[in-house]
Design a protein around this motif. Structure first.
Motif: not given
Ligand code: C2O
Length: 559
Positions: A113, A465, A522
């Motif tokens: 995305h 992440h 986040h």
């Molecule tokens: Cu799907 Cu930092 O995101």
């Protein structure tokens, strides 16, 4: 995909993503949206575990763009992770950037995305990671695989929606519809023809690859008169279990097996999704529906789907059914087999305690604000509302030029402890700063995320992440290490990249910081991210060459 090259042991899958404006009509209104290659939802990326994926992104739109490969571990490839101003400067109009990464030790469904402002509202698509050639799924081979991506649709321009909210300090306008594979379905006005359908055969097993790409809403999903067997979440196999309804937060992916009725049922079945919402603000409480139709095996014509048949609708939990959610999430366990072990860190080097929740910023002078009591909405982790830098953190770290870009003193626990789930403190103002938390290579981390009741206890799907983590514990009220730590599951906890912090509760995760880079964390409710519910970990290089982040690719967008 444009080509697939076999080079030695690894296959490289090449894609070209042209970012362009495209007119799309939904709910009787046409608007120009940002797309990849004119497609909405965007194209699927298909790879096998172990493959290299190379995506050339060319920006033809008037917006700055960056793309994120949500859930891909990006081992030693932090430059390809994508969050704007964290790992890279965004790709400016007219420019391009090649994302280059290898899929290591993951198989299942993930997604990609946009990772700047609210552009992911229309820029998203599936990532399908098949097992290595010749390696079967740990469940019976499905007859067919069907991606199901939930989205959220605004008739208005979503960039205008969030910009206005950030100006006034109030909550953003809610969406007009949810979508399944881009289609709102028959329960909305003016949407009779925009219906996603599964055209199924009796007596078969389908693998549904479910992705929640909605901006601001966790969703319940159910198919009338059919049960779903959950086999994988966030590209990690789980112990299979059967349920009528599942919950999926933005950022999460869920693979389920759907076994169709043994005989032609002479009926159609609605599949529906609607929100799970716990906050105090307004939200889009509408329902998206698609249809599971059966192909009549006795009919030879291809138009063998009968619209005059009775339709059944599923029964979804109440919009605030937290007890359903708690029961559901408790059932998620790692497969933890010999072939797919759960490598839960048993020892911990560093423990962190983060509060996550809403807060406020004062209204600037000569301004009227629409946030709580005339203030501006904010959100924070340990009361730090993260300010986006104008230089990418990873670039400034790598160049040894972090001064003035970020501080390395992100609080490891709240500076002013309070009764997190009780009456909020007198001042609920946040501090605004760009701070990171530094971890030496291979630090074993335990992180407890504690929801607060400031401006209402609310569920927060937190996404990390660069890593998967294990969800070793969760509960309601304030986390109590003396009592709660002893109950952690260190045997088969679910392993994922996005986890819901329960409303008025806490969740404990563990991960091994074995991947050098700057890694964003986040809330995946986009409005909370916009308000500052975000931070970054800086994981340092290890001493071996194989533990060091290579230099950036030459085409990395420059600040
Ligand atoms: Cu799907 Cu930092 O995101």
């Amino acid at each position: 995909m444009i080509e697939s090259l076999q080079t030695g042991a690894t296959t490289t899958r090449h894609y070209q993503f042209d970012i362009k404006m495209t007119n799309v009509t939904r709910l009787c209104k046409t608007k120009s949206i940002v797309t990849v290659n004119g497609q909405f939802p965007g194209p699927k990326i298909v790879a096998r575990e172990g493959d290299r994926v190379v995506v050339k992104v060319v920006n033809h739109v008037p917006y700055n763009i960056s793309l994120h490969w949500h859930g891909i571990r990006q081992l030693l490839s932090a430059w390809a992770d994508g969050p704007a101003y964290i790992t890279q400067y965004p790709i400016q109009s007219g420019n391009s950037y090649v994302y280059n990464f290898t899929v290591v030790g993951q198989r299942g469904t993930l997604w990609w995305h946009a990772h700047i402002s609210w552009l992911r509202a229309t820029l998203y698509g599936p990532i399908i990671i098949l097992p290595k050639l010749g390696i079967p799924y740990p469940f019976a081979k499905p007859y067919k695989e069907v991606p199901i991506i939930f989205g959220e649709w605004w008739k208005a321009d979503t960039e205008a929606v969030i910009n206005q909210a950030l100006q006034t300090g109030g909550g953003p306008n809610i969406s007009d519809a949810y979508t399944i594979n881009g289609l709102p379905g028959p329960l909305y006005n003016c949407s009779a023809k925009e219906i996603f359908k599964i055209k199924a055969k009796p007596g078969k097993t389908y693998l549904l690859r479910i992705i929640n790409a909605a901006l601001n809403d966790e969703l319940f999903f159910s198919i009338a008169n059919h049960s779903l067997t959950i086999v994988e979440v966030d590209a990690v196999y789980v112990k299979p279990f059967t349920t009528n309804t599942l919950l999926t937060a933005p950022g999460q992916t869920t693979n389920v097996l759907l076994t169709t009725k043994a005989e032609y049922p002479y009926a159609n079945f609605f599949m529906e999704a609607r929100p799970y919402a716990t906050g105090q603000g307004t939200f889009d409480n509408s329902t998206v529906a698609g249809i599971l139709e059966y192909k009549n095996p006795t009919s030879l014509s291809s138009s063998s789907f009968n619209k005059s048949l009775p339709s059944y609708k599923p029964i979804l939990p109440a919009l605030n059914d937290t007890s359903f959610v708690t029961n559901f999430t408790k059932k998620l366990r790692s497969l933890a087999s010999v072939q797919y072990p759960a490598n839960v860190p048993q020892m911990v080097d560093r423990r962190f305690f983060f509060t996550v929740g809403l807060g406020e910023n004062p209204c600037p002078e000569n301004h009227t604000c629409q946030g709580p009591n005339g203030t501006m909405f904010a959100a924070s982790i340990n009361n730090v509302s993260f300010v986006m830098p104008t230089t990418a953190l990873l670039q400034s770290h790598f160049a040894g030029k972090s001064r003035g870009v970020y501080a390395s003193d992100f609080p490891i626990m709240p500076l002013a402890p309070f009764n997190y789930t009780g009456t909020p403190p007198n001042s609920t103002f946040v501090t605004n700063a760009t701070k990171v938390l530094v971890l030496p290579f291979n630090t074993s981390v335990e992180l407890v995320m504690q929801g607060t009741s400031i401006l209402g206890a609310e569920s927060h799907p937190l996404h990390l992440h660069g890593f998967n983590f294990f969800v070793v514990g969760q509960g309601f009220g304030n986390y109590n290490p003396a009592k709660d730590r002893a109950r952690f599951n260190l045997v088969d906890p679910v392993e994922r990249n996005t986890v819901g912090v329960p409303p008025g509760g806490w969740v404990a995760i563990r991960f091994l910081a074995d991947n050098p880079g700057v890694w964003f964390m986040h809330c995946h409710l986009e409005v909370h991210t916009s308000w500052g519910l975000r931070m970054a970990w800086l994981v340092l290089d290890g001493s071996l060459p194989s533990q060091k982040l290579p230099p950036p690719p030459s085409d990395l967008p420059k600040c």
